[in-house]
Design an enzyme around this catalytic site. Structure first.
Site, mmCIF file in Angstrom:
data_model
loop_
_atom_site.group_PDB
_atom_site.id
_atom_site.type_symbol
_atom_site.label_atom_id
_atom_site.label_comp_id
_atom_site.label_asym_id
_atom_site.label_seq_id
_atom_site.Cartn_x
_atom_site.Cartn_y
_atom_site.Cartn_z
ATOM 1 N N GLU A 63 0.827 -1.209 0.000
ATOM 2 C CA GLU A 63 0.000 0.000 0.000
ATOM 3 C C GLU A 63 0.863 1.262 0.000
ATOM 4 O O GLU A 63 2.067 1.202 0.151
ATOM 5 C CB GLU A 63 -0.911 0.037 1.229
ATOM 6 C CG GLU A 63 -2.325 -0.485 1.001
ATOM 7 C CD GLU A 63 -3.200 0.512 0.235
ATOM 8 O OE1 GLU A 63 -2.676 1.551 -0.231
ATOM 9 O OE2 GLU A 63 -4.410 0.256 0.098
ATOM 10 N N ASP A 83 -10.154 1.486 -4.500
ATOM 11 C CA ASP A 83 -9.152 1.564 -3.443
ATOM 12 C C ASP A 83 -8.375 2.863 -3.607
ATOM 13 O O ASP A 83 -8.957 3.913 -3.784
ATOM 14 C CB ASP A 83 -8.259 0.323 -3.502
ATOM 15 C CG ASP A 83 -7.627 -0.032 -2.169
ATOM 16 O OD1 ASP A 83 -7.192 0.880 -1.451
ATOM 17 O OD2 ASP A 83 -7.545 -1.230 -1.841
ATOM 18 N N ASN A 85 -10.902 6.058 1.707
ATOM 19 C CA ASN A 85 -9.837 5.629 0.801
ATOM 20 C C ASN A 85 -9.669 6.611 -0.354
ATOM 21 O O ASN A 85 -10.435 7.575 -0.501
ATOM 22 C CB ASN A 85 -10.199 4.244 0.237
ATOM 23 C CG ASN A 85 -9.015 3.299 0.230
ATOM 24 O OD1 ASN A 85 -7.883 3.724 0.063
ATOM 25 N ND2 ASN A 85 -9.290 2.023 0.412
#
Length: 309
Positions: free
Chosen positions: A16, A200, A149
């Protein structure tokens, strides 16, 4: 046809928060559950890794060379050279039981925006979006997320893009560079998990487009400023988590991926899941600012009309 390459082979459980450092020519990213931050230098492929004591949500670069890191216990300042970790702040009442800090990004005004999410059930609207100043002051900008997000700003810094992954919705809001406040969110697009994956992490380009990682869909989705899907890129991993722009001309999209939550069949079909991917695009990305630092967005702000809040 866009060519996608595996840039860094890894088995990250939850890769991430990729961050490009133009000064050093390095890509930084995190494996949230390791928990660790890694660095990869474009010139020679040199890698470094720093292990941290708590699950990460996200991180960004500071104007003094440190990193600002959102972990379970709040926001910290991390000096990679010494490993020193300095607590900065945590919003009152956070983290709520069963939640954690999630996506975060430094805004064009030098503030860190960071969201929280329902980690336990992935269905409760317990998440909030916070603004964190360099002095550690926190302001809640919005609440009611399931999974906050996808934070990214337009090139002039006046529009903030974000998503609620579990609501399959992309939003845009006016953003005030002077105060750090945001206006009421407007729906940019409602996504279909079967077609787009779930929204995302995100990144913006200078043309006003928004690249969104379609996690569990194996795609990157490119939405124009009217919320229309203008392009979709298939990836060799089913779980892309976040794109970021980098490279000398800011035309390389780096994409982190995950292994967590994938079935044995998925892992067998996509053995490189957890790696970092890269692809070249035609339009350069919007640079991400440093925490506490002045930015070119802020310098240009007086020539732009104030956002309506």
């Amino acid at each position: 046809m866009t060519s996608v390459e595996v840039l860094i082979e890894s088995r990250a459980e939850l890769g991430e928060s990729p961050v490009w450092d133009a000064e050093t020519g390095c890509l930084l990213w995190a494996d949230l559950y390791a928990p660790a931050i890694e660095s990869w230098r474009l010139a020679d492929g040199h890698r470094q890794r720093w292990v941290l004591p708590e699950t990460l949500g996200s991180f960004g670069r500071c104007d003094d060379g440190r990193l600002v890191v959102a972990m379970r216990s709040g926001t910290h300042l991390f000096e990679a050279a010494s490993g020193a970790l300095e607590f900065l702040c945590c919003p009152p009442g956070e983290p709520l039981a069963g939640t954690r800090f999630n996506d975060g990004k430094v805004g064009p005004d030098g503030r860190l925006l960071v969201g929280t999410m329902d980690e336990q059930c992935r269905s409760r609207p317990l998440g909030s979006l916070y603004s964190v100043s360099r002095s550690g002051e926190t302001t809640r900008l919005h609440q009611g997320f399931i999974v906050a997000n996808g934070l990214a700003w337009s090139a002039d810094g006046r529009r903030l893009y974000f998503s609620d992954t579990r609501r399959d919705t992309l939003y845009v809001a006016d953003y005030c560079l002077e105060s750090g406040n945001m206006g009421a969110p407007r729906v940019l697009a409602v996504t279909d998990p079967a077609v787009h994956g779930r929204p995302d992490g995100g990144a913006t380009d200078v043309a006003g487009g928004y690249w969104s990682a379609g996690v569990f869909g194996g795609v990157l989705n490119y939405w124009d400023d009217r919320g229309r899907l203008a392009r979709q890129v298939s990836l060799p991993c089913t779980g892309p988590t976040m794109p970021c722009f980098g490279g000398p001309d800011m035309k390389t999209l780096f994409v982190t991926t995950l292994r967590k939550g994938l079935s044995e069949a998925d892992l067998a079909a996509f053995p490189l899941s957890g790696s970092v991917l890269a692809l070249e695009v035609e339009v350069p990305g919007v640079p991400v600012s440093t925490f506490g630092g002045a930015s070119r967005h802020a310098e240009l702000a007086p020539s732009s009309p104030p956002a309506l809040l």
